[in-house]
Design a protein around this motif. Structure first.
Motif, short mmCIF file in Angstrom:
data_model
loop_
_atom_site.label_atom_id
_atom_site.label_comp_id
_atom_site.label_asym_id
_atom_site.label_seq_id
_atom_site.Cartn_x
_atom_site.Cartn_y
_atom_site.Cartn_z
N HIS A 133 60.25 64.57 95.88
CA HIS A 133 59.68 65.44 94.93
C HIS A 133 60.45 65.43 93.43
N VAL A 134 59.94 64.94 92.31
CA VAL A 134 60.75 64.98 91.34
C VAL A 134 60.17 65.92 90.27
N GLY A 135 61.17 66.48 89.50
CA GLY A 135 61.08 67.68 88.75
C GLY A 135 60.42 66.94 87.14
N GLY A 136 60.15 68.03 86.36
CA GLY A 136 59.89 67.47 85.00
C GLY A 136 58.59 67.02 84.90
N SER A 137 58.57 65.78 84.00
CA SER A 137 57.36 65.20 83.59
C SER A 137 57.22 63.78 84.57
N GLU A 138 58.04 63.86 85.73
CA GLU A 138 57.77 62.54 86.32
C GLU A 138 57.04 62.73 87.73
#
Length: 436
Positions: A133-138
């Protein structure tokens, strides 16, 4: 650092805002080190093993091994699951490099994803499946490993690196079915997201340098990573490996234990006074723009950046106006090996950014840059450019500084107050693909 097909690899830290980290009141324990970087078997700060490309993948990934000197913690083959079931799955090679990032390669060895370790917001696992799980807009990633123990190793490696980087705990969720893990994983790519084409790759020599620095300065209240000059915010890189043969034995040899400060390096075409183009190795350091002969690595020309009056830019070319000497025309290619690219910028833009940053740091004002947007140099510009050497011109020697000398210089400037410590951190554009 490396350009292979459409993939570029080079040295830089993906989170430049942490390159000057204050360690007030903390003494670093002494770290026993072998005699040479290649003898390192683990990163003693995380106890993670240092691995090379497995023999079964060496035919495709050999160039990433850097003769066994790459700083890698995992190299495995995975299957990437897509958001759209109609697209099925796709094979990928996964590399977990140093403490900075995770790289995912397609079968044709093009970069598919680069994810900063610090950008992970959590990990989910179900048997052989791992959701990152990747945060931000990725977008996040859903991978299938070859076996359950490999999936567990991947989770443990990323968890260890994340906690080492952020000093925070990493949440790991365990699920019993693949449908459950899919339900909590967002694989949709945001409209603004662009697939990366350049990736950082560090060597064991970098790790050895960091550990040696900590051993030499156990009571230091500041440790500055050898990946950025915080005065300009420019990355400290090494020459692309394709140029290793030409640069072997020179001061720019990428294998040097204590490398010289280098911000940008590529192969560009230099235009002569007869308007003929020829390849040159192009280098930008903390004082100069240099061109070297591509076969021998010998110096062709050194231009002190402070002597540049202006830069005229076109689509893939630029003109350096150098009144004390003579001008220089450079043409850039997207297919040339390059290190030091800047976020969202092509080679000519990155080159100008590096030169401008050094010029501004040394002069205190901005370097005049004119963007013509022209694909080629027009007749008016041709008539205004001076490419002829003056009769009294002689080749100057560049000013050079090693990375260790840079760090010693910066540490000597530090006043232990929060405001001055923060001022050492880079303020300008971060190198691609910086996470913030």
């Amino acid at each position: 650092w490396i350009l292979f097909e459409s993939v570029t690899f080079f040295h830089f830290s993906m989170d430049h805002q942490t390159t000057a980290s204050v360690v007030t009141g903390e003494q670093h324990p002494f770290i026993p080190l072998p005699n040479t970087p290649k003898e390192l078997k683990t990163d003693p700060r995380t106890n993670l093993p240092l691995v090379d490309i497995p023999p079964q993948h060496m035919d495709k990934l050999q160039y990433l091994s850097l003769q066994g000197s790459a700083w890698l913690h995992m190299v495995i083959k995975v299957i990437k699951l897509n958001q759209n079931p109609g697209k099925g799955t796709s094979d990928r090679f996964l590399l977990v490099t140093n403490h900075d990032c995770m790289l995912l390669f397609a079968k044709n060895i093009q970069v598919s994803r680069i994810v900063s370790i610090r950008h992970f917001s959590g990990i989910s696992i179900q048997d052989q499946h791992v959701a990152l799980h990747v945060g931000g807009s990725e977008p996040s990633l859903l991978l299938k490993c070859g076996a359950t123990d490999v999936a567990e190793q991947l989770v443990q490696t990323l968890k260890t690196l994340y906690e080492f980087q952020t000093k925070k705990s990493m949440e790991v969720q365990r699920f019993t079915t693949l449908d459950n893990i899919k339900a909590v994983t967002n694989l949709t790519k945001p409209k603004a997201w662009e697939r990366p084409t350049r990736a950082p790759l560090h060597t064991k020599a970098d790790l050895f340098w960091i550990l040696s620095t900590l051993n030499a300065n156990p009571n230091s209240n500041i440790h500055i990573s050898p990946t950025v000059d915080p005065r300009t915010g420019l990355s400290l890189v090494r020459a692309p490996p394709q140029l290793c043969k030409a640069l072997q034995g020179t001061v720019w040899d990428p294998s040097n234990m204590d490398p010289l400060v280098l911000h940008f390096c590529t192969v560009a075409k230099k235009t002569s006074h007869k308007w003929k183009r020829s390849d040159r190795i192009l280098i930008v350091n903390n004082t100069s723009v240099m061109t070297l002969y591509p076969v021998t690595g010998k110096m062709h020309r050194n231009i002190f950046i402070s002597n540049i009056a202006q830069i005229i830019k076109g689509a893939d070319w630029c003109i350096l106006t150098v009144p004390p000497e003579f001008d220089m025309i450079l043409h850039f290619s997207a297919d040339a090996p390059v290190s030091g690219l800047v976020r969202d910028q092509n080679p000519v833009q990155s080159f100008i950014h590096c030169v401008s940053s050094v010029w501004e740091f040394r002069s205190g004002v901005r370097l005049p840059v004119t963007d013509t947007l022209q694909p080629e140099i027009d007749e008016n510009l041709e008539n205004s450019v001076n490419l002829c050497k003056p009769k009294d011109w002689s080749r100057s020697s560049p000013g050079t500084m090693t990375v260790k000398q840079l760090v010693s210089h910066l540490e000597a400037l530090v006043i232990p107050t929060e405001s001055e410590q923060i001022s050492l951190r880079p303020q300008s554009v971060k190198a691609l693909p910086g996470p913030d």
